[in-house]
Design an enzyme around this catalytic site. Structure first.
Site, PDB file in Angstrom:
ATOM      1  N   ASN A 255      37.976   5.140  53.605  1.00 30.38           N
ATOM      2  CA  ASN A 255      39.268   4.982  54.271  1.00 30.38           C
ATOM      3  C   ASN A 255      39.049   4.958  55.780  1.00 30.38           C
ATOM      4  O   ASN A 255      37.919   5.058  56.258  1.00 30.38           O
ATOM      5  CB  ASN A 255      40.238   6.099  53.854  1.00 30.38           C
ATOM      6  CG  ASN A 255      39.716   7.468  54.229  1.00 30.38           C
ATOM      7  OD1 ASN A 255      39.599   7.812  55.386  1.00 30.38           O
ATOM      8  ND2 ASN A 255      39.362   8.260  53.219  1.00 30.38           N
ATOM      9  N   LEU A 256      40.127   4.821  56.527  1.00 26.69           N
ATOM     10  CA  LEU A 256      40.013   4.547  57.961  1.00 26.69           C
ATOM     11  C   LEU A 256      39.974   5.798  58.844  1.00 26.69           C
ATOM     12  O   LEU A 256      40.083   5.699  60.060  1.00 26.69           O
ATOM     13  CB  LEU A 256      41.180   3.655  58.414  1.00 26.69           C
ATOM     14  CG  LEU A 256      41.128   2.224  57.861  1.00 26.69           C
ATOM     15  CD1 LEU A 256      42.398   1.470  58.232  1.00 26.69           C
ATOM     16  CD2 LEU A 256      39.906   1.496  58.413  1.00 26.69           C
TER      17      LEU A 256
END
Ligand code: C5P
Length: 224
Positions: A30-31
């Site tokens: 994820n970011l």
């Protein structure tokens, strides 16, 4: 108040995303940038704490004086946390741990076979590191102070309050506003048994120092 607010404390903090491998060249992540967790590690060290930082795959320099353990997957992160838990007096979970991982890891790269068929993928749930730590003996007996984070898209107070109870932590910190991932600034909503308090918009470094002060105050109160 003095500068060395966490003298004598040992902080264990998780930061960044996890990476859940599918095959040797692919995975799910994820970011999360890890910036908030690294800022907390730095601020706590500056406040005199001994700090161990368990970091997922991020592109950040280790804060001076902080012990860093690099991990990839949620299970590795949990193992690293468990192995350092005995020394810790504060645990802060800022990591964006993947909720699920692929049920199976393919030893070799999954190849396109030209038929146009796509691979099916099954998932299993990852361990909840924070919930496990918060229900451990040191946390329940008050020797280990646990702090969780929440990123919610709406109704932050309501959802974060519920999350505080569900995870069993005395302090839950909500990210105010959307898409804090990767940014250098944020605003935080602190929720504990007494209610909620906002730390207004500022750089993550400033917020981390304020959060460290808030935690130091709560620890001091609990030892009166
Ligand atoms: O349940 P949710 O992911 O929203 O909870 C967020 C909080 O729980 C964060 O503090 C995060 O670091 C922690 N967490 C964890 N292990 C997981 C999932 C979340 O430690 N598997």
């Amino acid at each position: 108040f003095t500068a060395k607010r966490l003298q004598g404390q040992h902080l264990l903090v998780t930061a960044g995303p996890t990476f859940e491998a599918i095959d040797p060249v692919r995975g799910i992540t994820n970011l999360s940038s890890g910036k908030m967790g690294f800022a907390i590690a730095r601020a706590a060290r500056e406040a005199g704490a001994e700090v161990t930082l368990v970091a997922g795959p991020v592109h950040l320099a280790t804060p001076r004086g902080v012990t860093r353990i690099d991990v990839q997957s949620a299970r590795q992160m949990q193992e690293a946390v468990q192995s350092r838990l005995a020394d810790a007096s504060i645990f802060i979970a800022t990591a964006a741990v993947a909720d699920w991982r692929p049920a199976e890891f393919a030893d070799q790269k999954i190849k396109k076979d030209g038929s146009g068929e796509v691979p099916a993928m099954a998932f299993v749930e990852n361990p909840d590191i924070l919930a496990a730590v918060a229900s451990s003996e040191p946390a329940r007996s008050g020797k280990l102070y646990c702090v969780g984070f929440a990123a919610e898209s709406h109704d932050l107070l309501k959802h974060a309050s519920a999350k505080r109870l569900r995870k069993g932590v005395p302090l839950l910190v909500g990210n105010i506003g959307p898409a804090t991932f990767g940014k250098d600034d944020n605003a935080l909503l602190l929720i504990d048994a007494g209610g909620s308090k906002e730390l207004p918009h500022a750089s993550k470094d400033v917020l981390a120092r304020q959060l460290v002060e808030e935690i130091a105050q709560r620890l001091a109160l609990s030892h009166l």
